[in-house]
Design a protein around this motif. Structure first.
Motif, mmCIF file in Angstrom:
data_model
loop_
_atom_site.group_PDB
_atom_site.id
_atom_site.type_symbol
_atom_site.label_atom_id
_atom_site.label_comp_id
_atom_site.label_asym_id
_atom_site.label_seq_id
_atom_site.Cartn_x
_atom_site.Cartn_y
_atom_site.Cartn_z
ATOM 1 N N ARG A 286 -3.011 4.963 -9.310
ATOM 2 C CA ARG A 286 -3.584 6.266 -8.873
ATOM 3 C C ARG A 286 -2.518 7.523 -9.340
ATOM 4 O O ARG A 286 -1.336 7.208 -9.000
ATOM 5 N N SER A 287 -3.039 8.538 -9.857
ATOM 6 C CA SER A 287 -2.087 9.723 -10.359
ATOM 7 C C SER A 287 -3.001 10.826 -9.833
ATOM 8 O O SER A 287 -3.990 11.041 -9.511
ATOM 9 N N HIS B 32 1.470 6.948 -8.333
ATOM 10 C CA HIS B 32 2.051 7.036 -6.921
ATOM 11 C C HIS B 32 1.654 5.707 -6.328
ATOM 12 O O HIS B 32 2.550 5.673 -5.177
ATOM 13 N N GLN B 33 0.520 5.315 -6.508
ATOM 14 C CA GLN B 33 0.060 4.152 -5.835
ATOM 15 C C GLN B 33 -0.586 3.228 -6.662
ATOM 16 O O GLN B 33 -1.651 3.634 -7.319
ATOM 17 N N MET C 221 2.055 11.246 2.303
ATOM 18 C CA MET C 221 2.455 11.211 1.142
ATOM 19 C C MET C 221 2.569 12.517 0.540
ATOM 20 O O MET C 221 3.422 13.016 0.058
ATOM 21 N N PRO D 46 3.314 4.092 -1.053
ATOM 22 C CA PRO D 46 3.529 5.055 -2.305
ATOM 23 C C PRO D 46 4.753 4.854 -3.060
ATOM 24 O O PRO D 46 6.044 4.479 -2.236
ATOM 25 N N TYR D 47 4.842 4.408 -4.413
ATOM 26 C CA TYR D 47 5.811 4.101 -5.164
ATOM 27 C C TYR D 47 6.527 3.086 -4.843
ATOM 28 O O TYR D 47 7.747 2.723 -5.180
ATOM 29 N N MET E 203 9.570 10.126 -0.258
ATOM 30 C CA MET E 203 8.972 9.125 0.373
ATOM 31 C C MET E 203 9.842 8.478 1.640
ATOM 32 O O MET E 203 9.232 7.660 2.555
ATOM 33 N N SER F 161 0.649 -1.233 -0.028
ATOM 34 C CA SER F 161 0.026 0.083 0.111
ATOM 35 C C SER F 161 0.909 1.614 0.092
ATOM 36 O O SER F 161 0.389 2.617 -0.175
ATOM 37 N N PHE G 234 -1.947 8.434 3.055
ATOM 38 C CA PHE G 234 -2.118 9.514 1.835
ATOM 39 C C PHE G 234 -2.003 10.957 2.214
ATOM 40 O O PHE G 234 -1.199 11.728 1.455
ATOM 41 N N GLU H 10 -6.555 12.840 -6.574
ATOM 42 C CA GLU H 10 -5.696 11.607 -7.038
ATOM 43 C C GLU H 10 -6.711 10.398 -7.073
ATOM 44 O O GLU H 10 -7.675 10.310 -6.316
ATOM 45 N N LYS I 9 9.783 10.561 -11.914
ATOM 46 C CA LYS I 9 9.281 10.102 -10.730
ATOM 47 C C LYS I 9 10.334 10.080 -9.481
ATOM 48 O O LYS I 9 9.942 9.902 -8.327
#
Length: 325
Positions: free
Chosen positions: A148-149, A231-232, A179, A107-108, A301, A105, A176, A208, A294
């Motif tokens: 998700r963006s 990102h996710q 992030m 990010p990235y 992060m 879960s 979230f 997002e 990215k």
């Protein structure tokens, strides 16, 4: 003779009843909060067809879509208790129950959709599925929920610097919020149904989500800038109640597990088609799609990872995911 006929008829009826019982179909109840026709719903229906064929009609699945059996948190508890047999659930609600689910879960954590699928289809995915067993659940398979963006009403975002000070709606999740704040923007938790008007009136600058949600919620009508940062890429999980699983023979368990794996292929076909359709719709409506480097976002992060990878085991799991080619 009459008495014999009655006895024969009774014996035949009893025999027919026993055959009926022997051939009785067991219908497994499956929950999903998504609407009928959604890729995950259709994938579980497909899984049910496979199980019915492979058990000669002894087992089938009935999918209760559209949250008919309750929202995800409630259905997880019902599945653990054996009230619900199968359940398709987002990864988020499991983060506090099965610690291993928090890692996919992050990010990235995945470089791309292809990377996520490769990881979750392999030994690491099997390891995470196995972790459910300590919680009265059997992990069967992972489905997609898209990448998700960020999107916004103001400008093309092509670097992290472009995000500084912008207000982005996020779901009510600490991950979230952390992030978005780590990216130099301002996180604004908000109910999904309020996002359109908040974008329209300038209460927020952006939000997002994945392509199908961006399109179906009509956010593209007011937010004309979509940044493909992905990102996710959080998988969703299909689980079975341990109580229901234990009622199956080892042979039927193998059939159910294989049917679940086979249903992933169907789900991804449906999902990929829906994503393309949604992207085509929003681009035709004038949405500008921007690429972004990215790496600076990934580097930002580090404090988020330090916060949520709280044990050596979770840190190791994250490192192995990122090392997977």
């Amino acid at each position: 003779m009459l008495q014999f006929s009655k006895l024969a008829a009774a014996a035949f009826a009893c025999g027919s009843l026993m055959i009926g019982i022997a051939n009785a179909e067991t219908v497994l109840r499956s929950s999903d909060t998504h609407p009928d026709g959604y890729p995950t719903v259709e994938a579980v229906k497909y899984m049910g067809d496979l199980i019915k064929q492979r058990t000669d009609g002894r087992y089938s699945i009935e999918v209760y879509h559209s949250a008919q059996l309750g929202e995800e948190k409630d259905t997880i508890e019902q599945t653990q208790a054996g009230v619900i047999d199968l359940n398709r659930v987002s990864m988020g609600p499991f983060n506090g129950i099965v610690p291993e689910t928090a890692v996919p879960s992050l990010p990235y954590i995945f470089r791309s959709v292809e990377h996520m699928r490769h990881v979750m289809d392999g030994p690491i995915g099997d390891e995470i599925l196995k972790a459910f067993e300590a919680h009265n659940l059997v992990g069967l398979a992972f489905y997609d929920s898209g990448a998700r963006s960020f999107y916004n009403t103001k400008k093309d975002i092509t670097s992290m610097a472009d995000m500084k000070g912008m207000k982005f709606r996020v779901i009510q999740s600490d991950v979230f919020v952390d992030m978005v704040n780590a990216l130099g923007a301002n996180a604004t938790p908000m109910a999904y149904g309020e996002v359109y008007s908040a974008l329209q009136t300038g209460v927020i600058d952006g939000a997002e989500n994945n392509w199908p949600s961006f399109e179906s919620a009509k956010h593209y009508e007011v937010a004309k800038h979509y940044t493909l940062d992905q990102h996710q890429i959080v998988p969703e999980v299909l689980v079975m109640s341990k109580a229901s699983w234990d009622k199956l023979t080892p042979e039927d368990q193998a059939i159910v597990r294989q049917a679940a794996k086979d249903s992933v292929v169907k789900m991804r076909e449906l999902w990929d088609a829906q994503e393309k359709k949604s992207r085509d719709i929003v681009e035709a409506a004038g949405v500008k799609v921007s690429e972004i480097d990215k790496q600076p976002l990934i580097d930002a992060m580090k404090p988020v990872y330090e916060k949520y990878l709280s044990t050596p085991e979770l840190k190791d799991l994250a490192a192995r995911i990122q090392a997977t080619k």
